[in-house]
Design a protein around this motif. Structure first.
Motif, PDB file in Angstrom:
ATOM      1  N   GLN A  49       0.744  -0.947  -0.187  1.00  0.00           N
ATOM      2  CA  GLN A  49       0.221  -0.081   0.041  1.00  0.00           C
ATOM      3  C   GLN A  49       0.734   0.814   0.392  1.00  0.00           C
ATOM      4  OE1 GLN A  49      -2.443  -1.288   3.320  1.00  0.00           O
ATOM      5  NE2 GLN A  49      -3.619  -0.259   2.637  1.00  0.00           N
ATOM      6  N   LEU A  50       2.151   0.780   0.011  1.00  0.00           N
ATOM      7  CA  LEU A  50       3.239   2.347   0.029  1.00  0.00           C
ATOM      8  C   LEU A  50       4.560   1.982  -0.836  1.00  0.00           C
ATOM      9  CD1 LEU A  50       3.700   1.622   3.838  1.00  0.00           C
ATOM     10  CD2 LEU A  50       2.136   3.689   2.875  1.00  0.00           C
ATOM     11  N   LYS A  51       4.801   3.423  -2.169  1.00  0.00           N
ATOM     12  CA  LYS A  51       5.406   3.432  -2.364  1.00  0.00           C
ATOM     13  C   LYS A  51       6.395   4.381  -1.953  1.00  0.00           C
ATOM     14  CE  LYS A  51       3.945   1.086  -6.230  1.00  0.00           C
ATOM     15  NZ  LYS A  51       3.921   1.342  -7.693  1.00  0.00           N
ATOM     16  N   ILE A  52       7.512   4.786  -2.324  1.00  0.00           N
ATOM     17  CA  ILE A  52       8.468   6.208  -2.700  1.00  0.00           C
ATOM     18  C   ILE A  52       8.353   6.229  -3.518  1.00  0.00           C
ATOM     19  CG2 ILE A  52      10.547   7.433  -1.755  1.00  0.00           C
ATOM     20  CD1 ILE A  52      10.238   6.032   0.875  1.00  0.00           C
ATOM     21  N   ILE A  53       8.331   7.496  -4.662  1.00  0.00           N
ATOM     22  CA  ILE A  53       8.230   8.242  -6.160  1.00  0.00           C
ATOM     23  C   ILE A  53       9.279   9.256  -6.417  1.00  0.00           C
ATOM     24  CG2 ILE A  53       6.482   6.769  -6.929  1.00  0.00           C
ATOM     25  CD1 ILE A  53       5.647   9.876  -7.093  1.00  0.00           C
ATOM     26  N   LYS A  54      10.624   9.450  -6.519  1.00  0.00           N
ATOM     27  CA  LYS A  54      11.999  10.125  -6.649  1.00  0.00           C
ATOM     28  C   LYS A  54      10.996  10.982  -8.571  1.00  0.00           C
ATOM     29  CE  LYS A  54      16.078   9.864  -8.679  1.00  0.00           C
ATOM     30  NZ  LYS A  54      17.225   9.258  -8.348  1.00  0.00           N
ATOM     31  N   THR A  55      10.308  12.248  -7.700  1.00  0.00           N
ATOM     32  CA  THR A  55      10.407  13.229  -9.268  1.00  0.00           C
ATOM     33  C   THR A  55      11.820  14.640  -8.957  1.00  0.00           C
ATOM     34  OG1 THR A  55       8.964  13.955  -8.026  1.00  0.00           O
ATOM     35  CG2 THR A  55       7.905  12.629  -9.026  1.00  0.00           C
ATOM     36  N   ASN A  56      11.120  15.527  -9.754  1.00  0.00           N
ATOM     37  CA  ASN A  56      12.136  16.632  -9.212  1.00  0.00           C
ATOM     38  C   ASN A  56      10.904  17.622  -8.429  1.00  0.00           C
ATOM     39  OD1 ASN A  56       9.662  18.233 -11.272  1.00  0.00           O
ATOM     40  ND2 ASN A  56      11.125  17.973 -13.241  1.00  0.00           N
ATOM     41  N   ASP A  57      10.903  18.479  -7.929  1.00  0.00           N
ATOM     42  CA  ASP A  57      10.258  18.896  -6.744  1.00  0.00           C
ATOM     43  C   ASP A  57       9.388  20.637  -7.289  1.00  0.00           C
ATOM     44  OD1 ASP A  57      12.438  21.560  -7.911  1.00  0.00           O
ATOM     45  OD2 ASP A  57      12.581  22.300  -5.932  1.00  0.00           O
ATOM     46  N   THR A  58       8.792  20.011  -8.094  1.00  0.00           N
ATOM     47  CA  THR A  58       7.712  20.567  -8.651  1.00  0.00           C
ATOM     48  C   THR A  58       6.485  19.488  -8.257  1.00  0.00           C
ATOM     49  OG1 THR A  58       8.035  19.980 -11.423  1.00  0.00           O
ATOM     50  CG2 THR A  58       9.535  22.042 -11.042  1.00  0.00           C
ATOM     51  N   ALA A  59       5.253  20.627  -8.292  1.00  0.00           N
ATOM     52  CA  ALA A  59       4.100  20.010  -8.528  1.00  0.00           C
ATOM     53  C   ALA A  59       3.759  19.079  -9.618  1.00  0.00           C
ATOM     54  CB  ALA A  59       3.131  21.096  -7.524  1.00  0.00           C
ATOM     55  N   THR A  60       4.539  19.888 -10.408  1.00  0.00           N
ATOM     56  CA  THR A  60       3.847  19.432 -11.599  1.00  0.00           C
ATOM     57  C   THR A  60       3.902  17.448 -12.334  1.00  0.00           C
ATOM     58  OG1 THR A  60       3.205  21.603 -12.720  1.00  0.00           O
ATOM     59  CG2 THR A  60       3.382  19.616 -14.231  1.00  0.00           C
ATOM     60  N   ALA A  61       5.055  17.682 -11.191  1.00  0.00           N
ATOM     61  CA  ALA A  61       6.200  16.523 -12.120  1.00  0.00           C
ATOM     62  C   ALA A  61       5.692  15.560 -10.858  1.00  0.00           C
ATOM     63  CB  ALA A  61       8.164  16.610 -11.796  1.00  0.00           C
ATOM     64  N   ILE A  62       5.012  15.868  -9.402  1.00  0.00           N
ATOM     65  CA  ILE A  62       4.590  14.836  -8.506  1.00  0.00           C
ATOM     66  C   ILE A  62       3.480  14.694  -8.835  1.00  0.00           C
ATOM     67  CG2 ILE A  62       4.494  15.228  -5.912  1.00  0.00           C
ATOM     68  CD1 ILE A  62       6.675  17.125  -5.402  1.00  0.00           C
ATOM     69  N   ASN A  63       2.870  15.550  -9.597  1.00  0.00           N
ATOM     70  CA  ASN A  63       1.226  14.750  -9.766  1.00  0.00           C
ATOM     71  C   ASN A  63       1.507  14.224 -11.162  1.00  0.00           C
ATOM     72  OD1 ASN A  63      -0.126  16.407  -7.836  1.00  0.00           O
ATOM     73  ND2 ASN A  63       0.094  18.047  -8.600  1.00  0.00           N
ATOM     74  N   ALA A  64       2.421  14.263 -11.490  1.00  0.00           N
ATOM     75  CA  ALA A  64       2.445  13.568 -12.632  1.00  0.00           C
ATOM     76  C   ALA A  64       2.496  11.969 -12.383  1.00  0.00           C
ATOM     77  CB  ALA A  64       3.281  14.235 -14.045  1.00  0.00           C
ATOM     78  N   ALA A  65       3.518  11.475 -11.838  1.00  0.00           N
ATOM     79  CA  ALA A  65       3.979  10.730 -11.696  1.00  0.00           C
ATOM     80  C   ALA A  65       2.484   9.968 -10.781  1.00  0.00           C
ATOM     81  CB  ALA A  65       5.562  10.646 -10.589  1.00  0.00           C
ATOM     82  N   VAL A  66       2.718  10.000  -9.767  1.00  0.00           N
ATOM     83  CA  VAL A  66       1.444  10.226  -9.441  1.00  0.00           C
ATOM     84  C   VAL A  66      -0.036   9.741 -10.382  1.00  0.00           C
ATOM     85  CG1 VAL A  66      -0.735  10.358  -7.414  1.00  0.00           C
ATOM     86  CG2 VAL A  66       1.287  11.366  -6.900  1.00  0.00           C
ATOM     87  N   ALA A  67      -0.136  10.402 -11.296  1.00  0.00           N
ATOM     88  CA  ALA A  67      -1.565   9.934 -12.352  1.00  0.00           C
ATOM     89  C   ALA A  67      -1.048   8.944 -13.305  1.00  0.00           C
ATOM     90  CB  ALA A  67      -1.381  11.324 -12.619  1.00  0.00           C
ATOM     91  N   ALA A  68       0.034   8.888 -13.463  1.00  0.00           N
ATOM     92  CA  ALA A  68       1.170   7.693 -13.417  1.00  0.00           C
ATOM     93  C   ALA A  68       0.740   6.684 -13.154  1.00  0.00           C
ATOM     94  CB  ALA A  68       2.467   7.913 -14.197  1.00  0.00           C
ATOM     95  N   LEU A  69       1.061   5.970 -11.701  1.00  0.00           N
ATOM     96  CA  LEU A  69       0.548   5.005 -10.824  1.00  0.00           C
ATOM     97  C   LEU A  69      -0.794   5.350 -11.208  1.00  0.00           C
ATOM     98  CD1 LEU A  69       2.724   6.484  -7.894  1.00  0.00           C
ATOM     99  CD2 LEU A  69       3.268   3.954  -9.119  1.00  0.00           C
ATOM    100  N   ASN A  70      -1.747   5.732 -11.015  1.00  0.00           N
ATOM    101  CA  ASN A  70      -2.961   5.919 -11.524  1.00  0.00           C
ATOM    102  C   ASN A  70      -3.584   5.156 -12.727  1.00  0.00           C
ATOM    103  OD1 ASN A  70      -3.842   5.832  -8.660  1.00  0.00           O
ATOM    104  ND2 ASN A  70      -3.843   8.288  -8.795  1.00  0.00           N
ATOM    105  N   GLU A  71      -3.601   5.564 -13.277  1.00  0.00           N
ATOM    106  CA  GLU A  71      -2.652   5.137 -14.165  1.00  0.00           C
ATOM    107  C   GLU A  71      -2.857   3.481 -14.975  1.00  0.00           C
ATOM    108  OE1 GLU A  71      -1.607   7.729 -17.586  1.00  0.00           O
ATOM    109  OE2 GLU A  71      -2.761   9.237 -16.857  1.00  0.00           O
ATOM    110  N   ALA A  72      -2.106   2.966 -13.723  1.00  0.00           N
ATOM    111  CA  ALA A  72      -1.457   1.700 -14.165  1.00  0.00           C
ATOM    112  C   ALA A  72      -2.134   0.725 -13.815  1.00  0.00           C
ATOM    113  CB  ALA A  72       0.002   1.995 -13.862  1.00  0.00           C
ATOM    114  N   LEU A  73      -3.266   1.625 -13.254  1.00  0.00           N
ATOM    115  CA  LEU A  73      -3.739   0.570 -12.375  1.00  0.00           C
ATOM    116  C   LEU A  73      -4.983  -0.082 -12.990  1.00  0.00           C
ATOM    117  CD1 LEU A  73      -5.548   2.542  -9.001  1.00  0.00           C
ATOM    118  CD2 LEU A  73      -3.887   0.522  -9.451  1.00  0.00           C
TER     119      LEU A  73
END
Length: 73
Positions: A49-73
């Motif tokens: 239920q937990l993951k650590i993701i690494k991105t740059n520090d922009t909200a856009t990059a973080i939100n895109a990485a989370v969106a990609a995880l959810n698209e993979a569901l």
């Protein structure tokens, strides 16, 4: 503007269709995020239920990485 590496703890509560991945905690220091993950584990969260993701520090990059995880569901 220079971006920095940012670590984000994402969590999924329940089944993926009920509650997709969402941001739980973030920091520039990976050790801080790992400590937060361990606190979640100490409070009954499963490793799956937990993951650590690494991105740059922009909200856009973080939100895109989370969106990609959810698209993979």
């Amino acid at each position: 503007m220079k971006t920095r590496t940012y670590y984000t703890l994402v969590a999924i509560d329940g089944t993926p269709t009920d509650s997709p991945w969402g941001v739980a905690f973030g920091a520039y220091d990976k050790a801080d995020v790992e400590a937060e993950l361990e606190d979640y584990r100490d409070h009954g969260w499963k490793k799956s239920q937990l993951k650590i993701i690494k991105t740059n520090d922009t909200a856009t990059a973080i939100n895109a990485a989370v969106a990609a995880l959810n698209e993979a569901l």
